[in-house]
Design a protein around this motif. Sequence first.
Motif, PDB file in Angstrom:
ATOM      1  N   ASP A 261       0.829  -1.201   0.000  1.00 21.01           N
ATOM      2  CA  ASP A 261       0.000   0.000   0.000  1.00 21.01           C
ATOM      3  C   ASP A 261       0.863   1.251   0.000  1.00 21.01           C
ATOM      4  OD1 ASP A 261      -2.657  -1.496   1.816  1.00 21.01           O
ATOM      5  OD2 ASP A 261      -2.843  -0.393  -0.074  1.00 21.01           O
ATOM      6  N   ASN A 262       0.254   2.328  -0.486  1.00 23.02           N
ATOM      7  CA  ASN A 262       0.909   3.634  -0.535  1.00 23.02           C
ATOM      8  C   ASN A 262       0.675   4.330   0.807  1.00 23.02           C
ATOM      9  OD1 ASN A 262       2.101   5.960  -1.452  1.00 23.02           O
ATOM     10  ND2 ASN A 262       0.370   6.623  -2.705  1.00 23.02           N
ATOM     11  N   LEU A 263       1.573   4.074   1.758  1.00 23.36           N
ATOM     12  CA  LEU A 263       1.337   4.512   3.128  1.00 23.36           C
ATOM     13  C   LEU A 263       1.363   6.030   3.251  1.00 23.36           C
ATOM     14  CD1 LEU A 263       3.601   1.889   4.957  1.00 23.36           C
ATOM     15  CD2 LEU A 263       1.139   1.778   4.560  1.00 23.36           C
ATOM     16  N   LEU A 264       0.469   6.547   4.044  1.00 20.06           N
ATOM     17  CA  LEU A 264       0.411   8.007   4.260  1.00 20.06           C
ATOM     18  C   LEU A 264       1.665   8.490   4.981  1.00 20.06           C
ATOM     19  CD1 LEU A 264      -3.342   8.195   5.277  1.00 20.06           C
ATOM     20  CD2 LEU A 264      -2.347   9.393   3.332  1.00 20.06           C
ATOM     21  N   HIS A 265       2.264   7.633   5.828  1.00 18.24           N
ATOM     22  CA  HIS A 265       3.452   8.053   6.588  1.00 18.24           C
ATOM     23  C   HIS A 265       4.742   7.670   5.868  1.00 18.24           C
ATOM     24  CE1 HIS A 265       2.138   4.056   7.972  1.00 18.24           C
ATOM     25  NE2 HIS A 265       3.403   3.769   8.134  1.00 18.24           N
ATOM     26  N   GLY A 266       4.615   7.138   4.665  1.00 17.54           N
ATOM     27  CA  GLY A 266       5.801   6.838   3.869  1.00 17.54           C
ATOM     28  C   GLY A 266       6.178   5.369   3.868  1.00 17.54           C
ATOM     29  N   ASN A 267       6.804   4.935   2.780  1.00 17.98           N
ATOM     30  CA  ASN A 267       7.268   3.543   2.636  1.00 17.98           C
ATOM     31  C   ASN A 267       8.788   3.515   2.756  1.00 17.98           C
ATOM     32  OD1 ASN A 267       4.604   3.818   1.066  1.00 17.98           O
ATOM     33  ND2 ASN A 267       4.909   1.601   1.050  1.00 17.98           N
ATOM     34  N   PHE A 268       9.313   2.511   3.429  1.00 21.84           N
ATOM     35  CA  PHE A 268      10.763   2.335   3.561  1.00 21.84           C
ATOM     36  C   PHE A 268      11.291   1.768   2.260  1.00 21.84           C
ATOM     37  CE2 PHE A 268      14.442   2.153   6.198  1.00 21.84           C
ATOM     38  CZ  PHE A 268      15.193   1.064   5.773  1.00 21.84           C
ATOM     39  N   ASP A 269      12.345   2.384   1.747  1.00 26.34           N
ATOM     40  CA  ASP A 269      12.733   2.027   0.387  1.00 26.34           C
ATOM     41  C   ASP A 269      14.092   1.362   0.288  1.00 26.34           C
ATOM     42  OD1 ASP A 269      13.117   3.806  -2.763  1.00 26.34           O
ATOM     43  OD2 ASP A 269      12.115   1.912  -2.316  1.00 26.34           O
ATOM     44  N   GLU A 270      14.580   0.787   1.374  1.00 25.69           N
ATOM     45  CA  GLU A 270      15.881   0.110   1.313  1.00 25.69           C
ATOM     46  C   GLU A 270      15.690  -1.360   1.638  1.00 25.69           C
ATOM     47  OE1 GLU A 270      18.663   1.874   0.648  1.00 25.69           O
ATOM     48  OE2 GLU A 270      17.585   3.789   0.648  1.00 25.69           O
ATOM     49  N   ASP A 271      16.682  -2.175   1.322  1.00 27.65           N
ATOM     50  CA  ASP A 271      16.714  -3.590   1.748  1.00 27.65           C
ATOM     51  C   ASP A 271      15.468  -4.366   1.352  1.00 27.65           C
ATOM     52  OD1 ASP A 271      18.021  -2.506   4.950  1.00 27.65           O
ATOM     53  OD2 ASP A 271      19.063  -2.935   3.072  1.00 27.65           O
ATOM     54  N   CYS A 272      14.944  -4.082   0.167  1.00 29.22           N
ATOM     55  CA  CYS A 272      13.795  -4.878  -0.261  1.00 29.22           C
ATOM     56  C   CYS A 272      14.298  -6.117  -0.987  1.00 29.22           C
ATOM     57  CB  CYS A 272      12.879  -4.066  -1.180  1.00 29.22           C
ATOM     58  SG  CYS A 272      11.834  -2.965  -0.259  1.00 29.22           S
ATOM     59  N   ALA A 273      13.841  -7.269  -0.532  1.00 29.25           N
ATOM     60  CA  ALA A 273      14.348  -8.513  -1.081  1.00 29.25           C
ATOM     61  C   ALA A 273      13.811  -8.793  -2.481  1.00 29.25           C
ATOM     62  CB  ALA A 273      13.955  -9.661  -0.143  1.00 29.25           C
ATOM     63  N   VAL A 274      12.626  -8.275  -2.761  1.00 30.22           N
ATOM     64  CA  VAL A 274      12.003  -8.513  -4.066  1.00 30.22           C
ATOM     65  C   VAL A 274      11.375  -7.200  -4.542  1.00 30.22           C
ATOM     66  CG1 VAL A 274      11.479 -10.970  -3.687  1.00 30.22           C
ATOM     67  CG2 VAL A 274       9.824  -9.242  -2.989  1.00 30.22           C
ATOM     68  N   SER A 275      10.918  -7.210  -5.784  1.00 34.13           N
ATOM     69  CA  SER A 275      10.231  -6.026  -6.316  1.00 34.13           C
ATOM     70  C   SER A 275       8.854  -5.899  -5.689  1.00 34.13           C
ATOM     71  CB  SER A 275      10.057  -6.155  -7.826  1.00 34.13           C
ATOM     72  OG  SER A 275      11.311  -6.236  -8.443  1.00 34.13           O
ATOM     73  N   CYS A 276       8.385  -4.666  -5.672  1.00 31.87           N
ATOM     74  CA  CYS A 276       7.076  -4.403  -5.068  1.00 31.87           C
ATOM     75  C   CYS A 276       6.144  -3.754  -6.076  1.00 31.87           C
ATOM     76  CB  CYS A 276       7.225  -3.464  -3.866  1.00 31.87           C
ATOM     77  SG  CYS A 276       8.214  -4.152  -2.539  1.00 31.87           S
ATOM     78  N   SER A 277       4.850  -4.014  -5.884  1.00 30.50           N
ATOM     79  CA  SER A 277       3.805  -3.327  -6.645  1.00 30.50           C
ATOM     80  C   SER A 277       3.114  -2.379  -5.673  1.00 30.50           C
ATOM     81  CB  SER A 277       2.757  -4.315  -7.170  1.00 30.50           C
ATOM     82  OG  SER A 277       3.346  -5.429  -7.756  1.00 30.50           O
ATOM     83  N   LEU A 278       2.982  -1.145  -6.057  1.00 32.98           N
ATOM     84  CA  LEU A 278       2.360  -0.139  -5.180  1.00 32.98           C
ATOM     85  C   LEU A 278       0.934   0.120  -5.638  1.00 32.98           C
ATOM     86  CD1 LEU A 278       3.303   1.989  -2.868  1.00 32.98           C
ATOM     87  CD2 LEU A 278       3.129   3.637  -4.711  1.00 32.98           C
TER      88      LEU A 278
END
Lengths: 251, 319
Positions: free
Chosen positions: A160-177
């Motif tokens: 989800d597109n979080l209102l308080h922001g998404n952490f954008d480091e150390d993601c093991a796989v790709s994400c769909s927003l």
Amino acid sequence: MERFIFMRDKKALAGGKENIQGIYYGNEFCEYHIPSIEQIIDHYEFAEKNGLKFVLVTPLISDYGANLLRKTFSRLESICSKMELVFNDYGAYHIAHSMKFKSLALGRILSRQKRDPRLTKFISPGSKVPKFGVDYFKKSVANSPPQFLKEFGISRVEIDNLLHGNFDEDCAVSCSLYYPWGYISMSRWCHGGLTNPPCNKDCCKDSCTLDDRPIMPVELYHFGNVLFFKNSKIPFLKSVDRLVYMPEPII
Amino acid sequence: MIKIECPVTQSREVKILARMGADIFYCGLIPDGWLDKYGTAAAPNRKEELVSQVKGKEDFKKILALSHKENIPVYNTLNSPMYTLDQYDLVLPFVDELVSMGVDGFIIADPFLLKFLSLKYKSIRWMISTMGGVLNAEACHFYKELGATGITLPTSVTLEEIKDLSSRFSRSLDLVAFVLNENPVGINAYCAFAHGFDDSITPCRRLYHSRPLGCKSCSQVVDVPSSQVVERPAVYIEPSTGLDSLWDFQECGICAVKFSGRFFPLEEKMQYMQYISKARSLLEESASRDEFIKKYGLLFHHIHKRPMAIEDSYYPVRS
């Protein structure tokens, strides 16, 4: 960046398919809304005919939904290698993982994000939450140890597109927003289905806004058995390589 | 006889609660360094209040020693639904340490962590938390294959579903059901509201100004007369007990019933233990389900000072 549309029906693309690379079809929150095999094939063929990728989305399930998914997957066996599958229940994963879907994505319900809109103030600069705690509230299962997601055959996490922001480091796989409709909470209680079978699928009529500002900083939306928030501001996130637009909440 | 799983927070509670009929204890100890790094709101065991946590390793060792003297196993809750890569630096040594202390099992929800740990510690019991969100048999298979030895069923599972799952898994998995102090309306496992930041009423119980929406397009907010704006909570119904299902649970093979309350003081835990123990004793005093339901109804009335309604039941029988 891929752009997909999560649609209730292919009519949603009647206005044109420019700038869309694929479609999401199905349901995340209610097993009574799992599309029929005919509907799935119809939308899959529509996607194929229009050069679009096809993603089948499956919901949280009880044994009723598990039986339905087993039959559905079995009927899709000849074409499932061309479909991506999003699962929102580990029971659905257990049915699907031995099949040859093109890829398996962990759905929003299982991505385990904290979505409370109040987090915009609870973890704001100046709060007493330590930095690692602040980061934690912006993370998802995509921040699990990479080898685990690989072992489970999961190649994507839906977030989800979080209102308080998404952490954008150390993601093991790709994400769909997903945007703009983010889910916060859900239940199995609704005015049809579980509490008053048989389900007549008119849960869209059971919709309202919930306003408790300023305690809850934004309005919430209650559709059927799900509570949503809305966030149309799309951030730049290097872990996200796919945007999933939902013209309406699909429950 | 169906077992009672009881929360415990301090070693001084063990003997009293054991004498009152507890058969299993569960508690929460936080790993060293966790609070400094993540704070209380990101607790590793879903309890953000420090009052819910065991106060240090020494008291945890005493809890273990006293419980084992009573032949009662102790589970530590490690039931955050997700542990991120950086958290493993604290979680893994923590588990090693608790296992060496003699903990009997863990209550866990993260399937990745479960798979890793169950391979390492084959003699430890791995109980899936309600945060695992197990609503169907395939999910039971999923967790069982990862090493789970038991599953705590979410309170949003119906009685019929519990009976069905139990018929399939009660011989191979310890199935546990909550009977008090849980809210069965939402699905805890999939609620993403945050707790532990302030003392205000939780979001699901707050009163909201509510306006109906047109059903055609969710982007269109329909103006409605102010008379249609009502105040309502996000969650309407709040059932109060699952104990009325005790007969059914025993019959279908549920291993234990459980109540929430690590944050309660001992006196309140004792009251809940007394209530559950009394309800359990009615099983032996009743020759039939109907008789048990009738006797439990009287107990409910005595405890709650009012007759029981169907809305009070966590697991109502649906016709």
